[in-house]
Design an enzyme around this catalytic site. Structure first.
Site, PDB file in Angstrom:
ATOM      1  N   PHE A 157       0.844  -1.199   0.000  1.00 21.42           N
ATOM      2  CA  PHE A 157       0.000   0.000   0.000  1.00 21.42           C
ATOM      3  C   PHE A 157       0.877   1.247   0.000  1.00 21.42           C
ATOM      4  O   PHE A 157       0.695   2.167   0.791  1.00 21.42           O
ATOM      5  CB  PHE A 157      -0.925  -0.036   1.219  1.00 21.42           C
ATOM      6  CG  PHE A 157      -2.289   0.559   0.977  1.00 21.42           C
ATOM      7  CD1 PHE A 157      -3.066   0.145  -0.089  1.00 21.42           C
ATOM      8  CD2 PHE A 157      -2.798   1.528   1.836  1.00 21.42           C
ATOM      9  CE1 PHE A 157      -4.330   0.678  -0.308  1.00 21.42           C
ATOM     10  CE2 PHE A 157      -4.067   2.073   1.630  1.00 21.42           C
ATOM     11  CZ  PHE A 157      -4.828   1.649   0.547  1.00 21.42           C
ATOM     12  N   GLY A 158       1.838   1.255  -0.923  1.00 20.54           N
ATOM     13  CA  GLY A 158       2.664   2.443  -1.128  1.00 20.54           C
ATOM     14  C   GLY A 158       1.973   3.356  -2.128  1.00 20.54           C
ATOM     15  O   GLY A 158       0.762   3.284  -2.326  1.00 20.54           O
ATOM     16  N   ARG A 159       2.770   4.205  -2.769  1.00 20.11           N
ATOM     17  CA  ARG A 159       2.189   5.213  -3.674  1.00 20.11           C
ATOM     18  C   ARG A 159       1.325   4.573  -4.763  1.00 20.11           C
ATOM     19  O   ARG A 159       0.202   4.989  -5.007  1.00 20.11           O
ATOM     20  CB  ARG A 159       3.291   6.012  -4.360  1.00 20.11           C
ATOM     21  CG  ARG A 159       4.133   6.845  -3.443  1.00 20.11           C
ATOM     22  CD  ARG A 159       5.183   7.566  -4.293  1.00 20.11           C
ATOM     23  NE  ARG A 159       6.190   8.187  -3.475  1.00 20.11           N
ATOM     24  CZ  ARG A 159       7.275   7.559  -3.014  1.00 20.11           C
ATOM     25  NH1 ARG A 159       7.467   6.285  -3.298  1.00 20.11           N
ATOM     26  NH2 ARG A 159       8.152   8.205  -2.272  1.00 20.11           N
ATOM     27  N   ILE A 160       1.878   3.553  -5.437  1.00 18.49           N
ATOM     28  CA  ILE A 160       1.144   2.984  -6.576  1.00 18.49           C
ATOM     29  C   ILE A 160      -0.035   2.151  -6.083  1.00 18.49           C
ATOM     30  O   ILE A 160      -1.146   2.256  -6.630  1.00 18.49           O
ATOM     31  CB  ILE A 160       2.094   2.171  -7.489  1.00 18.49           C
ATOM     32  CG1 ILE A 160       3.183   3.104  -8.070  1.00 18.49           C
ATOM     33  CG2 ILE A 160       1.314   1.492  -8.619  1.00 18.49           C
ATOM     34  CD1 ILE A 160       4.289   2.402  -8.838  1.00 18.49           C
ATOM     35  N   SER A 178      -2.716  -5.393   2.099  1.00 20.91           N
ATOM     36  CA  SER A 178      -1.754  -5.924   3.062  1.00 20.91           C
ATOM     37  C   SER A 178      -0.439  -5.203   2.833  1.00 20.91           C
ATOM     38  O   SER A 178      -0.146  -4.761   1.720  1.00 20.91           O
ATOM     39  CB  SER A 178      -1.566  -7.430   2.900  1.00 20.91           C
ATOM     40  OG  SER A 178      -0.813  -7.693   1.767  1.00 20.91           O
ATOM     41  N   ALA A 237       4.206  -4.985 -10.821  1.00 21.44           N
ATOM     42  CA  ALA A 237       5.310  -4.548  -9.949  1.00 21.44           C
ATOM     43  C   ALA A 237       6.632  -5.160 -10.419  1.00 21.44           C
ATOM     44  O   ALA A 237       7.374  -4.520 -11.184  1.00 21.44           O
ATOM     45  CB  ALA A 237       4.991  -4.899  -8.507  1.00 21.44           C
ATOM     46  N   ARG A 238       6.911  -6.385  -9.986  1.00 21.93           N
ATOM     47  CA  ARG A 238       8.116  -7.086 -10.429  1.00 21.93           C
ATOM     48  C   ARG A 238       7.790  -8.564 -10.585  1.00 21.93           C
ATOM     49  O   ARG A 238       7.138  -9.170  -9.717  1.00 21.93           O
ATOM     50  CB  ARG A 238       9.253  -6.919  -9.407  1.00 21.93           C
ATOM     51  CG  ARG A 238       9.941  -5.567  -9.452  1.00 21.93           C
ATOM     52  CD  ARG A 238      10.712  -5.351 -10.762  1.00 21.93           C
ATOM     53  NE  ARG A 238      11.437  -4.093 -10.799  1.00 21.93           N
ATOM     54  CZ  ARG A 238      10.955  -2.954 -11.324  1.00 21.93           C
ATOM     55  NH1 ARG A 238       9.759  -2.918 -11.849  1.00 21.93           N
ATOM     56  NH2 ARG A 238      11.703  -1.870 -11.340  1.00 21.93           N
ATOM     57  N   GLU A 267      12.299 -11.885 -16.892  1.00 18.51           N
ATOM     58  CA  GLU A 267      12.135 -10.868 -17.926  1.00 18.51           C
ATOM     59  C   GLU A 267      13.430 -10.640 -18.718  1.00 18.51           C
ATOM     60  O   GLU A 267      14.489 -10.579 -18.101  1.00 18.51           O
ATOM     61  CB  GLU A 267      11.726  -9.559 -17.206  1.00 18.51           C
ATOM     62  CG  GLU A 267      11.017  -8.595 -18.083  1.00 18.51           C
ATOM     63  CD  GLU A 267      10.359  -7.476 -17.252  1.00 18.51           C
ATOM     64  OE1 GLU A 267       9.619  -7.778 -16.304  1.00 18.51           O
ATOM     65  OE2 GLU A 267      10.612  -6.316 -17.587  1.00 18.51           O
ATOM     66  N   HIS A 285       5.959  -4.972 -19.980  1.00 17.38           N
ATOM     67  CA  HIS A 285       6.467  -4.034 -18.968  1.00 17.38           C
ATOM     68  C   HIS A 285       6.273  -2.573 -19.419  1.00 17.38           C
ATOM     69  O   HIS A 285       7.252  -1.829 -19.603  1.00 17.38           O
ATOM     70  CB  HIS A 285       7.949  -4.313 -18.668  1.00 17.38           C
ATOM     71  CG  HIS A 285       8.376  -3.794 -17.313  1.00 17.38           C
ATOM     72  ND1 HIS A 285       9.346  -4.379 -16.544  1.00 17.38           N
ATOM     73  CD2 HIS A 285       7.952  -2.724 -16.593  1.00 17.38           C
ATOM     74  CE1 HIS A 285       9.520  -3.699 -15.422  1.00 17.38           C
ATOM     75  NE2 HIS A 285       8.673  -2.675 -15.428  1.00 17.38           N
ATOM     76  N   ILE A 286       5.002  -2.188 -19.565  1.00 17.28           N
ATOM     77  CA  ILE A 286       4.697  -0.830 -20.038  1.00 17.28           C
ATOM     78  C   ILE A 286       3.969  -0.004 -18.982  1.00 17.28           C
ATOM     79  O   ILE A 286       3.315   0.983 -19.298  1.00 17.28           O
ATOM     80  CB  ILE A 286       3.855  -0.858 -21.340  1.00 17.28           C
ATOM     81  CG1 ILE A 286       2.562  -1.669 -21.143  1.00 17.28           C
ATOM     82  CG2 ILE A 286       4.670  -1.392 -22.503  1.00 17.28           C
ATOM     83  CD1 ILE A 286       1.534  -1.482 -22.252  1.00 17.28           C
ATOM     84  N   GLY A 287       4.087  -0.409 -17.704  1.00 20.73           N
ATOM     85  CA  GLY A 287       3.354   0.275 -16.631  1.00 20.73           C
ATOM     86  C   GLY A 287       3.491   1.789 -16.671  1.00 20.73           C
ATOM     87  O   GLY A 287       2.521   2.526 -16.532  1.00 20.73           O
TER      88      GLY A 287
HETATM   89  C1  DGY Z   1       9.974   1.158 -12.572  1.00 19.08           C
HETATM   90  O1  DGY Z   1       9.987   2.389 -12.619  1.00 19.08           O
HETATM   91  O2  DGY Z   1      10.460   0.524 -11.649  1.00 19.08           O
HETATM   92  C2  DGY Z   1       9.339   0.446 -13.708  1.00 19.08           C
HETATM   93  O3  DGY Z   1       9.232  -0.889 -13.525  1.00 19.08           O
HETATM   94  C3  DGY Z   1      10.014   0.785 -14.994  1.00 19.08           C
HETATM   95  O4  DGY Z   1       9.325   1.890 -15.442  1.00 19.08           O
END
Ligand code: DGY
Length: 321
Positions: A157-160, A178, A237-238, A267, A285-287
């Protein structure tokens, strides 16, 4: 005169005004070629530079830091920094910076894109149409899963994570989250749950936690099996947060509704078994990939580097000296 300028090794072409800003005050060595993914390639490129502006594909390991003794700062152009050995940087007196905030909204938007894509079968539906299978509206064609009135489970529950949660009200979803800590007044309002409880009660689970040794395979097979039948997993995220081989096994059993992935355990390789599945939506990975966001990330990375080479504190440090 120019001999006194700090040398900045920039490992990729950057959008926005970042390179221009750096060139005003530094000697810039810019990699316009292929991405540098090996330690030796990175050492050859950075060499005696005073600063490096890096991407997440660049492995800034202890070996790299040892072989680049003049480095004072590694400015990562990403919010994540799992490509950098932070402990080694601290020990060697190298600042590490990242690019938080500027990519929060773009990443939250993309997360919702994936939530909708996987629950409403958008990828599959588009393939269906492009393959010439659409011969007219039908009551039972490509039915998805409703999200209204159901629970979104936000892991981290951070910024994103919070930005994703803020959008949930617009889709009529309640939010559970969580995290390692439980804030007194979560903003936006959400119910705190232990990870196991969140997994076993959420219709959609979305991951927003950083990758480190404590979170690698956070969703292992046992935890994936806690998710209710027909639930969905989304990961922007990752990749290594999820045991992808286990995810494929659980999907193959038809237990889950599907998965929406923007990131991968190995990846850019995609786990065998995922590509052929219709219940999986896969993005490269285009978030944070909007023109505006990527320029803002590059410019923040440049400001961090410029601050350190000017003897100032960088705006967004990860390793503070
Ligand atoms: C990040 O910023 O960590 C992204 O995964 C790449 O933009």
């Amino acid at each position: 005169m120019t001999g006194k300028l700090p040398v900045v090794a920039v490992t990729a072409e950057l959008p926005g005004r970042a390179v221009e800003w750096l060139e005003d005050r530094c000697l810039v060595r810019l990699n316009s070629g292929v991405q540098i993914t090996s330690e030796s390639g990175l050492v050859d490129f950075i060499g005696p530079a005073d600063a490096a502006l890096t991407l997440i594909a660049n492995p800034v390991t202890d070996r790299v830091l040892a072989a680049c003794p003049n480095l004072r700062v590694v400015g990562n152009c990403a919010v994540g920094f799992d490509n950098i050995d932070l402990e080694a940087a601290r020990r060697r007196g190298v600042w590490v910076t990242n690019t938080p905030d500027v990519l929060t909204e773009a990443t939250a938007d993309l997360t919702w894109g994936l939530i909708l894509a996987v629950t409403r079968r958008l990828g599959e539906s588009e393939r269906y149409l492009r393959d010439g299978c659409f011969h007219g509206w039908a009551l039972d064609m490509l039915l998805g899963s409703a999200i209204q009135g159901r629970q979104l489970g936000v892991v981290g529950f951070g910024r994103i994570g919070r930005a994703v949660a803020r959008r949930a009200g617009g889709f009529g979803m309640s939010v559970a989250y969580s995290d390692v800590e439980e804030p007194e007044c979560p903003d936006p309002p959400a119910v705190f749950m232990a990870l196991e409880d969140l997994l076993s009660t959420s219709h959609v689970v979305t991951l927003h936690t950083p990758l480190n040794e404590g979170t690698r395979h956070l969703l292992d097979e046992a935890r994936l099996r806690l998710m209710p039948p027909g639930a969905f997993l989304v990961n922007t995220a990752r990749g290594p947060l999820v045991d992808e081989a286990a995810l494929v096994r659980v999907l193959e059993e038809g237990r889950l509704g599907g998965a929406g992935l923007d990131v991968y355990e190995h990846e850019p390789a995609v786990q065998p078994g995922l590509l052929e599945r219709e219940d999986v939506v896969l993005l490269p990975h285009i978030g944070s990939a909007t023109v505006e966001t990527r320029a803002a990330m590059a410019e923040l990375a440049a400001r961090n580097v410029l601050a350190v080479v000017s003897g100032e504190e960088p705006p967004t440090p990860v390793v503070r000296l």
